[in-house]
Design an enzyme around this catalytic site. Structure first.
Site, mmCIF file in Angstrom:
data_model
loop_
_atom_site.group_PDB
_atom_site.id
_atom_site.type_symbol
_atom_site.label_atom_id
_atom_site.label_comp_id
_atom_site.label_asym_id
_atom_site.label_seq_id
_atom_site.Cartn_x
_atom_site.Cartn_y
_atom_site.Cartn_z
ATOM 1 N N GLU A 152 -19.010 -22.811 38.773
ATOM 2 C CA GLU A 152 -17.566 -22.574 38.587
ATOM 3 C C GLU A 152 -17.190 -21.127 38.889
ATOM 4 O OE1 GLU A 152 -19.750 -22.541 36.259
ATOM 5 O OE2 GLU A 152 -19.180 -21.252 34.584
ATOM 6 N N CYS A 174 -25.178 -23.649 31.983
ATOM 7 C CA CYS A 174 -25.691 -22.499 31.241
ATOM 8 C C CYS A 174 -25.866 -22.866 29.764
ATOM 9 C CB CYS A 174 -24.779 -21.294 31.435
ATOM 10 S SG CYS A 174 -25.566 -19.741 30.964
ATOM 11 N N HIS A 215 -23.961 -20.804 37.495
ATOM 12 C CA HIS A 215 -22.546 -21.092 37.248
ATOM 13 C C HIS A 215 -21.811 -21.456 38.536
ATOM 14 C CE1 HIS A 215 -22.219 -19.715 33.036
ATOM 15 N NE2 HIS A 215 -23.178 -18.876 33.354
#
Lengths: 272, 999
Positions: A237, A106, A235
């Site tokens: 994660e 990002c 994302h």
């Protein structure tokens, strides 16, 4: 940070750095994902790297996490990239030449593009910031978009990905539309540097909102020619637990984002 | 600051010709709508920077090349217009430029300076300017300026100029020359007291001024201006809650009664009576804290930022969320925020412009500004905004409501705090400027047509990255055990923060030490400024150096303002001269108490006027619809309710908020196959890798408050707990927050309704066993236009938060599989008062829903047990629009159909007046908003176990989930009464606030 994970696979040998500064805000979950993948992770402030860039030598993986560094008031990632130019960037290039991996998620992706580390077709970023070849621009919707997307890995070049692999995870950004010249886009497609694309649920071509920002060719992430640098807007994660997936109550388990980190750790360790 | 040898240059950037510019496209849409007859053909957006540097032109050229412009997508130039815009100006395009007024915070300026410094470009100042190059067939500069004023700029904080030329000079504030100011009070008569209060914007009543006068007569001296300002801030309604904490004499419903302290004897009292073990800190700190696990507590606070948001929605809402985040940072020795909530109340976004009173911004503009403000602040802070709601009523036109909440995690050994004599008063974070002067007193007065002019100083603009730095530094200092106390600078600025922290010790403050944004502030302004992003900490002298080092590493400015003393006095100095010296006791306890009159008489409630068509319950389901609310079938009315502003999809808002950051999102605000079903509550896990989570939900229905504030309060609690239950949390472990937004409570009927609402909260909390742990009120939400007063409906927001041991047991509201049974749990009654059916039909009347806490308790406990046992596939509460809306939402969210028989729904003839047609019952079953009801989806194999779990609780199988993708209902007489395609229901739900619909 307030919490430590309940159980972690521990291997103290492979070290990863998560580089943060004012406005970084995805650092804790990025550290967690790397730890889950088996890395020993340090959170490192950009300013301490500016003072002592040689610290980077300690790390086999360097991650630039998401956030709004310095507010992104000029444009996303600019101030971070400018601060990094003089001392950190040359050191980072030395580490890359030495086999280290770099991941930008990002805002981290925006920083890497601004700094000229992606797509980096000829390795020519310099201290005046003249190596920038592409750009991440305001979403076509004109709005910040937070929604889950379906990604397909479209390259066998990146050590972070397996070609054909599908990863679902959220995007959350205002400036994620990948812009570059027609010519360069064609070149990147050919060399396998267009690493990730947004796809529709049926695997077909993604229109809005499956492609949340309007990137041409539905580009969600790109890699450098070596495959050891990856940048992506979504994302991974944020999809490392079964209960992360929006359909987990419907029987679809989450966790697919973890593979980006586990593949990175095993590649950095030299297993692959 | 300008230096003698510095020059100015204008660096301009625009998107290259042929590339898409969504910002310009948005401005184009706005201007086209604002200037329908001008023939607007194109809008180009130019981002400009006024650079102040020794060699400005050279610096600007380098800055563009190396920092400001994106070489891939942008064209740039110094002085002239860049790229295509130069030619457009040549051929007559008009230009309108917008820049911040001098002294108004612009976060972009500090990041520009930082980037320039990093690139080695010498510059002393940067000002950002937005410029719009407009090509149109029939447009002059005046018309463009007028339109821009309405849609591109807000002159409360910004300056708007027309023309291609741009005067680069900026106004710099004059330096301040210290002069100690005394106010002649001792000899003043009452009229003079009132005049002083008015002239100084103190918002103190004559009675309060008399108390001040008496004190200084006794002291034998005149007060200084800053002493008066300090008293005004501390005694403001915003800080002191004089009304709700005051003495009230009530007459009316339920007989005469007196309260010595309304809140203490209602809401607080319950919390004390319940004495729940998991309540770690209640009503004493910036937020209430309950136990999370053995090591952590979880805390929550909800604030309002209504008045500033009426004047400058973007800044008002942004600083609203910024302020409540600081409340969490300032809880105990500091909590880590992990979730934000937002609830907004506006007038309808499609209100006709001529209906918007003078001095009010259009509700659509307020809505956009507020949403943008919360988005830009919350997203930059990296705190997920994942729970909330929007509510519409035209009475919010002059007083929009902005509730912002934050939930945080705190180590249990960090909950207690106390500044000690000798500790250093340390301020960290943003610099002090003239922003937000008199915010606390401003928030306590009524707005009027002139407010926009008078109160510009009360508007603050936030800088979220400054606050993020403060958060990062504070949590490190906390974890190293360096702090003895911490609190935020909110309303009243330093005066409130230091005044609160030093209440039991005393404090000495040197005001000239506070770092300023710019010259010219008086010592009084420094003391009461509400400049954002500042925290005050108390630190033992030997630990200050370490705190300073932490702050330096995070780039946070730290100042030692003074010390906490042991003499119980507040003493202020400026350049060594004493400017204030008062005892804390007078400051905190000197405000005279006033007994207020309150009255409430129950309004006459007529029976619900059932439209004739709806009482013909045998009416064919496929009856010809004439569209909209004029339709006559149950299906038409269901779609009308789904399309009503309160019920319709808020996806357009929710997706602009990063609700996934921090990686804790377990139950998201939107659920279902396509992510477009409304969830009941949000569940987030604050510790990575740990499935223990916190469920957060709210309850609010101002439509009930006009008729029955007591029942409204009970319903709000019931709804909040119902939502908590629906996702699988245990409502008996929930804690509650109350937020009152009311009209002018010096009017006895307004105060009367607040008395009843407080009693409703008390009774509900006691019956459910759920304590209130924090709250806040915002009074005087009335707008004066000429001799007309618009008062908001009494608006009580109840928020609930609740620890969930394992989020993997939670459920969502979307139907899961064809073949499963659908149960309605809880009793439906004919209670149409304040219903959304009434709203879309434009009728009033009917019994206001009655909460029966014993029933609800049994329903919630049984459903919770069933969910814990893994017996429930989906669960949704019945609220606005009743069972009909619940079934529709569950079906389209799950992309499946449902067939149900209304005759099965557990029903009790509640308040249906005699003589009403029995035929009304199909519609009543479908649309009554009786509380205490949940819809559950259960696998056939689990049906026995589910029913066993629900034994003793009213429940019934009403139908089944199927593949037909239609909602199909049969009525009491066994005929089909509703048959709608889920895609039509989905469209009705999503259309009103969909993209483009509310530009």
């Amino acid at each position: 940070m307030t919490g430590k994970a309940a159980t972690l696979p521990k291997t103290a040998t492979l070290k990863a750095a998560v580089v943060r500064t004012a406005g970084t805000n995805c650092d804790a979950e990025t550290v967690y994902a790397l730890e889950r993948a088996g890395a020993a992770v340090d959170m490192v402030h950009l300013h301490s790297l500016m003072r002592a860039p040689e610290k980077l030598a300690d790390y086999r993986i360097v991650v630039f996490p998401g956030g709004f560094t310095y507010g992104d008031d000029i444009a996303s990632g600019v101030v971070f990239a400018v601060e990094m130019r003089e001392r950190v960037l040359p050191e980072l290039r030395r580490r890359l030449a030495d086999g280290a991996l770099v991941l930008g998620i990002c805002n981290g992706f925006q920083i890497l593009v601004r700094a000229g580390l992606l797509p980096d077709t000829d390795g020519r970023s310099n201290a005046a910031g003249l190596g920038q070849e592409a750009s991440l621009q305001t979403n076509v919707s004109g709005r910040f978009e937070c929604r889950w997307v379906r990604l397909e890995a479209t390259t066998d070049r990146s050590v972070f990905l397996e070609k054909g692999q599908i990863i679902e995870c959220p995007v959350a950004h205002m400036e994620g539309r990948f812009v570059t010249s027609e010519e360069l886009r064609g070149q990147l497609a050919e060399t396998g540097q267009l690493a990730l694309r947004y796809t529709a649920a049926d695997g077909g071509e993604a229109a809005y909102p499956d492609n949340p920002n309007g990137s041409r060719l539905a580009v969600a992430g790109i890699c450098d020619p070596t495959g050891r640098v990856l940048g992506l807007m979504p994302h991974p994660e944020r999809n490392v637990e079964t209960w992360h997936h929006p359909h987990w109550t419907r029987g679809t388990a989450g966790g697919a984002g973890l593979s980006v980190f586990t593949r990175a750790v095993s590649a950095a360790r030299g297993d692959r | 600051m300008p230096t003698t040898n510095s020059s100015l240059a204008l660096a301009q950037v625009t998107v290259k010709h042929g590339l898409r510019d969504p910002i310009a496209a948005h401005a184009f849409d706005l201007l086209r709508a604002a200037l329908p007859d001008a023939g607007v053909r194109s809008v180009q957006f130019v981002k400009a920077f006024v650079l102040e540097a020794p060699e400005a032109a050279d610096a600007a050229a380098r800055a563009l090349r190396e920092v400001f412009a994106d070489p891939v997508s942008q064209a740039c130039s110094v002085g002239s217009f860049p790229g295509e815009t130069a030619a457009q100006i040549e051929s007559g395009a008009l230009v309108v430029s917008v820049t911040r007024l001098p002294g108004v915070m612009d976060p972009a300026e500090s990041s520009c300076l930082r980037a320039l410094a990093a690139a080695g470009i010498e510059a002393s100042g940067v000002r950002a300017v937005r410029r719009y190059v407009v090509t149109a067939d029939r447009l002059d500069e005046d018309a463009l300026a007028a339109a821009a004023r309405d849609c591109l700029a807000n002159e409360v904080i910004e300056e708007l100029r027309t023309g291609a030329a741009f005067d680069l000079r900026a106004v710099h504030p004059a330096p301040y020359h210290f002069e100690r100011i005394e106010v002649a009070l001792r000899e003043a008569d009452d009229a003079t007291l009132a005049k002083i209060s008015g002239d100084m914007c103190l918002s103190l009543t004559v009675l309060e001024m008399q108390a001040v006068r008496a004190y200084f007569q006794k002291e034998g001296r005149e007060p200084t201006d800053v002493e008066l300002e300090t008293l005004a801030q501390t005694w403001s309604e915003h800080c002191k809650h004089k009304t709700l904490g005051g003495e009230v004499h009530f007459t009316g419903v339920g007989g005469e009664r007196r309260y010595d302290n309304l809140l203490k004897e209602t809401v607080f009292q319950v919390t004390q009576d319940l004495d729940r073990e998991d309540c770690l800190s209640v009503f004493v700190d910036n937020a209430g804290v309950i136990a999370f696990d053995d090591e952590h507590g979880v805390c929550m606070k909800v604030e309002t930022h209504n008045h500033p948001s009426a004047i400058e929605p973007y800044g008002g809402a942004g600083t609203g969320i910024g302020g409540v985040i600081r409340d969490i940072l300032g809880t105990g020795l500091g909590a880590k925020p992990f979730l934000n909530t937002d609830v907004f109340c506006f007038a309808a976004p499609d209100m006709a412009p001529e209906d918007v009173p003078n001095g009010c911004l259009h509700p659509r503009r307020i809505m956009h500004g507020v949403i943008d403000g919360v988005r830009d602040y919350g997203n930059r802070m990296g705190i997920p905004t994942a729970s909330g709601g929007l509510f519409f009523d035209d009475r919010y036109v002059g007083n929009p409501l902005v509730y912002c909440g934050t939930v945080g995690l705190i180590p249990r050994n960090m909950v207690e705090k106390a500044a000690r004599p000798g500790d250093v008063i340390v301020a960290i974070g943003g610099r002090t400027g003239r922003d937000g002067i008199h915010g606390a007193t401003f928030s306590s007065v009524e707005l009027s047509e002139d407010s926009e002019m008078l109160s510009a100083g009360a508007v603050q603009i936030g800088n979220p990255i400054e606050e993020k730095r403060v958060l990062d530094a504070l949590l490190v200092a906390r974890d190293e055990g360096l702090l003895t106390a911490v609190t935020d600078c909110g309303a009243g600025g330093f005066s409130s923060a230091v005044g609160e922290m030093g209440e039991l010790t005393g404090a000495v403050v040197h005001l000239d030490r506070a770092p300023l944004k710019y010259d010219g502030l008086t010592y009084s302004e420094i003391w009461i400024s509400e400049a954002q992003e500042r925290m005050v900490m108390s630190v033992a002298p030997e630990k200050v150096a370490r705190v300073r080092a932490i702050c330096e590493a995070e780039d946070v400015e730290l100042t030692e303002l003074g010390t906490f003393s042991d003499d119980g006095r507040l003493v202020l100095y400026y350049q060594g001269e004493k400017v204030a010296d008062m005892p804390m006791s007078f400051l905190h306890d000197g405000v005279p108490r006033v007994a207020r009159e309150a009255v409430w008489h129950a309004p006459e409630i007529a029976p619900f006027p059932w439209p004739e068509a709806l009482t013909e319950s045998s009416g064919a389901a496929s009856g010809a619809a004439s569209g909209g609310t004029s339709g006559t079938t149950l299906g038409d009315n269901l779609k009308a309710i789904l399309s009503s502003w309160n019920v319709c999809s808020k996806e357009w808002v929710i997706r602009q908020y990063d609700h996934e950051v921090q990686g804790g999102s377990a139950i998201k605000p939107l659920v279902g196959v396509q992510g477009d079903g409304p969830g009941d509550a949000t569940v987030a896990c604050p510790i990575p890798g740990n499935p223990r989570g916190v469920a957060v939900a709210c309850g609010m229905n101002p439509r009930l408050g006009d008729h029955d504030p007591y029942r409204m309060a009970m319903n709000a609690v019931d709804e909040a707990l119902r939502n908590i239950t629906a996702v699988g949390a245990d409502p008996r472990r929930a804690a509650l927050l109350d937020n009152f937004s009311w009209g002018n409570t010096s009017k006895p009927d307004r105060l009367g309704s607040i008395v009843l609402a407080s009693e409703g909260l008390r009774d509900a909390a006691l019956a459910y066993g759920t304590p209130f742990v924090s709250g806040k009120d915002s009074l005087n939400n009335e707008f004066q236009v000429g001799d007309r007063t618009i008062a908001i409906p009494p608006t009580l927001l109840v928020s609930a938060f609740c620890v969930v041991d394992d989020v993997r047991r939670c459920v969502t509201s979307d139907f899961k599989e064809s073949g499963n049974r659908v149960y309605v749990v809880g009793v439906t009654r004919d209670q149409m008062g304040g219903s959304h059916l009434g709203l879309v039909r434009g009728v009033e009347g009917g019994e206001v829903p009655v909460v029966v806490p014993e029933e609800s308790n049994a329903v919630f406990a049984a459903v919770h047990q069933a969910i814990e046992g893994g017996l429930v596939r989906a669960c949704h509460d019945c609220s606005e629009g009743g069972l009909g809306v619940a079934l529709a939402e569950m079906a389209f969210a799950g992309c499946v159909g449902v067939s149900a028989a209304l005759v099965q729904v557990p029903f009790e003839d509640g308040g249906a007046a005699e003589g009403e047609s029995n035929g009304a019952c199909d519609a009543a079953l479908l649309f009554s908003e009786s509380p205490g009801r949940l819809v559950c989806e259960v696998r056939p194999a689990d049906a026995d176990a589910f029913e066993a779990a629900l034994s003793g609780v009213p429940h019934a199988t009403v139908g089944t989930v199927n593949d037909a993708r239609r909602v199909t209902l049969t009525g009491l007489r066994g005929h089909p009464v509703l048959d709608e395609d889920i895609e039509d229901l989905r469209a009705a739900f999503t259309r009103p606030l969909a993209e483009g619909a509310v530009r």
